[in-house]
Scaffold this active site. Structure first.
Site, PDB file in Angstrom:
ATOM      1  N   ARG A 189      15.183  13.864 -64.114  1.00  0.00           N
ATOM      2  CA  ARG A 189      13.784  13.348 -63.736  1.00  0.00           C
ATOM      3  C   ARG A 189      13.097  14.500 -63.338  1.00  0.00           C
ATOM      4  O   ARG A 189      13.455  15.386 -62.981  1.00  0.00           O
ATOM      5  CB  ARG A 189      13.626  12.133 -63.133  1.00  0.00           C
ATOM      6  CG  ARG A 189      14.769  11.961 -62.238  1.00  0.00           C
ATOM      7  CD  ARG A 189      14.068  12.326 -60.845  1.00  0.00           C
ATOM      8  NE  ARG A 189      12.561  12.292 -60.408  1.00  0.00           N
ATOM      9  CZ  ARG A 189      12.289  13.303 -59.705  1.00  0.00           C
ATOM     10  NH1 ARG A 189      13.036  14.098 -59.383  1.00  0.00           N
ATOM     11  NH2 ARG A 189      11.003  13.391 -59.443  1.00  0.00           N
ATOM     12  N   GLY A 190      11.696  13.933 -63.396  1.00  0.00           N
ATOM     13  CA  GLY A 190      10.679  15.229 -63.091  1.00  0.00           C
ATOM     14  C   GLY A 190      10.185  15.673 -64.452  1.00  0.00           C
ATOM     15  O   GLY A 190      11.034  16.295 -65.298  1.00  0.00           O
TER      16      GLY A 190
ATOM     17  N   GLN B 151      11.495   8.215 -55.011  1.00  0.00           N
ATOM     18  CA  GLN B 151      11.974   9.583 -55.107  1.00  0.00           C
ATOM     19  C   GLN B 151      11.453  10.583 -54.196  1.00  0.00           C
ATOM     20  O   GLN B 151      12.086  11.349 -53.629  1.00  0.00           O
ATOM     21  CB  GLN B 151      11.213  10.317 -56.599  1.00  0.00           C
ATOM     22  CG  GLN B 151      11.978   9.445 -57.762  1.00  0.00           C
ATOM     23  CD  GLN B 151      10.906   8.395 -58.298  1.00  0.00           C
ATOM     24  OE1 GLN B 151      10.521   7.661 -57.402  1.00  0.00           O
ATOM     25  NE2 GLN B 151      10.566   8.332 -59.500  1.00  0.00           N
TER      26      GLN B 151
ATOM     27  N   ASP C 237       2.462  15.148 -64.288  1.00  0.00           N
ATOM     28  CA  ASP C 237       3.207  15.153 -65.336  1.00  0.00           C
ATOM     29  C   ASP C 237       2.435  15.561 -66.790  1.00  0.00           C
ATOM     30  O   ASP C 237       3.095  15.636 -67.957  1.00  0.00           O
ATOM     31  CB  ASP C 237       3.767  13.470 -65.610  1.00  0.00           C
ATOM     32  CG  ASP C 237       4.868  13.389 -64.688  1.00  0.00           C
ATOM     33  OD1 ASP C 237       4.658  13.284 -63.323  1.00  0.00           O
ATOM     34  OD2 ASP C 237       6.012  13.412 -65.058  1.00  0.00           O
TER      35      ASP C 237
ATOM     36  N   LYS D 164       2.857  10.462 -60.851  1.00  0.00           N
ATOM     37  CA  LYS D 164       3.773   9.273 -60.247  1.00  0.00           C
ATOM     38  C   LYS D 164       2.520   8.290 -59.896  1.00  0.00           C
ATOM     39  O   LYS D 164       1.622   8.638 -59.061  1.00  0.00           O
ATOM     40  CB  LYS D 164       4.650   9.625 -59.526  1.00  0.00           C
ATOM     41  CG  LYS D 164       5.550   8.602 -58.716  1.00  0.00           C
ATOM     42  CD  LYS D 164       6.133   7.756 -59.751  1.00  0.00           C
ATOM     43  CE  LYS D 164       7.044   8.431 -60.798  1.00  0.00           C
ATOM     44  NZ  LYS D 164       7.509   7.606 -61.750  1.00  0.00           N
TER      45      LYS D 164
END
Ligand code: MRU
Length: 366
Positions: free
Chosen positions: A54-55, A212, A253, A264
């Site tokens: 992820r990321g 996270q 993102d 996020k």
């Protein structure tokens, strides 16, 4: 980055086992460190969708490896070139649907396809797809290193003003090396400052519902021996009001051409608190996270909605407990938009820019 003193990247190709890619399983961290093997484009899809990887920058590289697997599969399944390319295009769309918000998967898959589109020999094409995915990974690591060096200058200035007292940074989610290939985006200036011995403290927002921040960012900082404290997402505004934060650093993102930042869920509220308290708010991201084709983040970015179960339950298996009132509807928005006006600057590998259409296009020669 070092885990228990051994150097790791988040994802890598193993040329001894064909075709294969290895990655760190981020769903098990920080309680268990395990790597796993990925052998197909479908397994890349699942790893991205289920957030084993992820990321934004990392899912970009994973998707590029997905195209490499799709090329291998196309050759095995079909004889005719047209059918092979139809298969690769189908997999491209499928991989794109795994997590729709980040621009990095599209960017990385387009780059990989562009590199192979004129190659007729399929063995040569497969080799080139793999080399391109590996190159994108190497470039991401280097870009993140440079983001660290660039952001370091801002932390140095704050440190000078504070006359040796720790620089207090607040961050949201995980924009560390686990979200990338190495170094991280928002975490990279922190690591660069720590390596120079600049005293630091990091406030880590837990980042509900998947945590996270509490799990991954705190794990990274712990591995680097950097002083840090986990707080609830709702506590960010309070620590800022109390004068306990010098700067906010987050990742991104997708950044629009005029500098709106999608990151996020919760980033927007953090940015509002920073703005109200006159605390500089910087976004750290590689240029690959900028989507020059859109302007208005709120209207033009598809926001991923994840399973409601992430909000309703805590724990797994027999230990799973319900957190919300049965029968009450839930929606799980995974990202939000921070408008450009709340952002002091965007730190990239090409330099720092104000979140402004003209300044962004000037810096990147668009
Ligand atoms: O849902 P995730 O864990 O993939 O979201 C990660 C983030 O929002 C990061 O802050 C973002 O990808 C920037 S990363 C370097």
């Amino acid at each position: 980055m070092l885990i228990n003193k051994k150097y790791y990247r988040t994802i890598w190709n193993d040329s001894k086992k064909y075709p294969s890619v290895y990655a760190i399983d981020q769903n098990l961290l920080p309680f268990k460190f395990k790597t796993f093997r990925i052998k197909s484009s479908d397994e890349i899809f699942s790893a991205i969708k289920n957030m084993n990887v992820r990321g934004a920058p990392l899912i970009g590289v994973a998707a590029a490896y997905g195209i490499y697997f799709a090329c291998v599969e196309a050759k095995l399944k079909y004889k005719r070139v047209k059918e092979r390319w139809n298969y690769i295009q189908k997999k491209y769309k499928y991989l794109l649907s795994a997590r729709p918000t980040s621009v990095n998967p599209k960017w990385a898959m387009d780059k990989t396809l562009d590199a192979v589109k004129n190659i007729c020999d399929f063995d040569e094409l497969i080799f080139k797809a793999l080399e391109t995915a590996k190159m994108i990974a190497d470039e991401d690591a280097e870009n993140c290193r440079i983001i660290g060096e660039t952001g370091l200058e801002i932390l140095k200035k704050i440190s000078l003003k504070k006359k040796g007292k720790p620089v207090s940074i607040l961050t949201h989610c995980n924009a560390g090396w686990l979200a990338c290939i190495d170094y991280g985006t928002a975490a990279s200036p922190v690591y660069a400052a720590a390596s120079l011995g600049i005293p630091l403290h990091v406030w880590v927002e837990e980042t509900r519902p998947r945590n996270q921040g509490a799990k991954l960012t705190a794990f990274e900082l712990g591995q680097m021996n950097i002083p840090h404290t986990i707080i609830t997402d709702n506590a960010g505004g309070y620590v800022m009001q109390k004068g306990l934060v010098d700067i906010v650093l987050t990742g991104a993102d997708r950044i629009t051409a005029r500098g709106d930042v999608c990151n996020k869920i919760g980033t927007y509220k953090t940015a509002l608190s920073a703005y109200d308290n006159k605390i500089p708010f910087y976004v750290c991201a590689p240029v690959s996270s900028i989507d020059f084709s859109i302007r208005n983040g709120l209207n033009e970015i598809e926001i991923e909605e994840r399973s409601n179960e992430e909000i309703i339950y805590a724990g797994e298996g027999k230990k799973r407990t319900r957190l919300t009132s049965p029968g009450s509807p839930v929606r799980n928005f995974a990202f939000d938009i921070t408008p450009a006006r709340l952002i002091n600057g965007i730190i990239t590998e090409k330099g720092i820019t104000k979140p402004d259409k003209n300044k962004i296009s000037k810096l990147f020669h668009i």
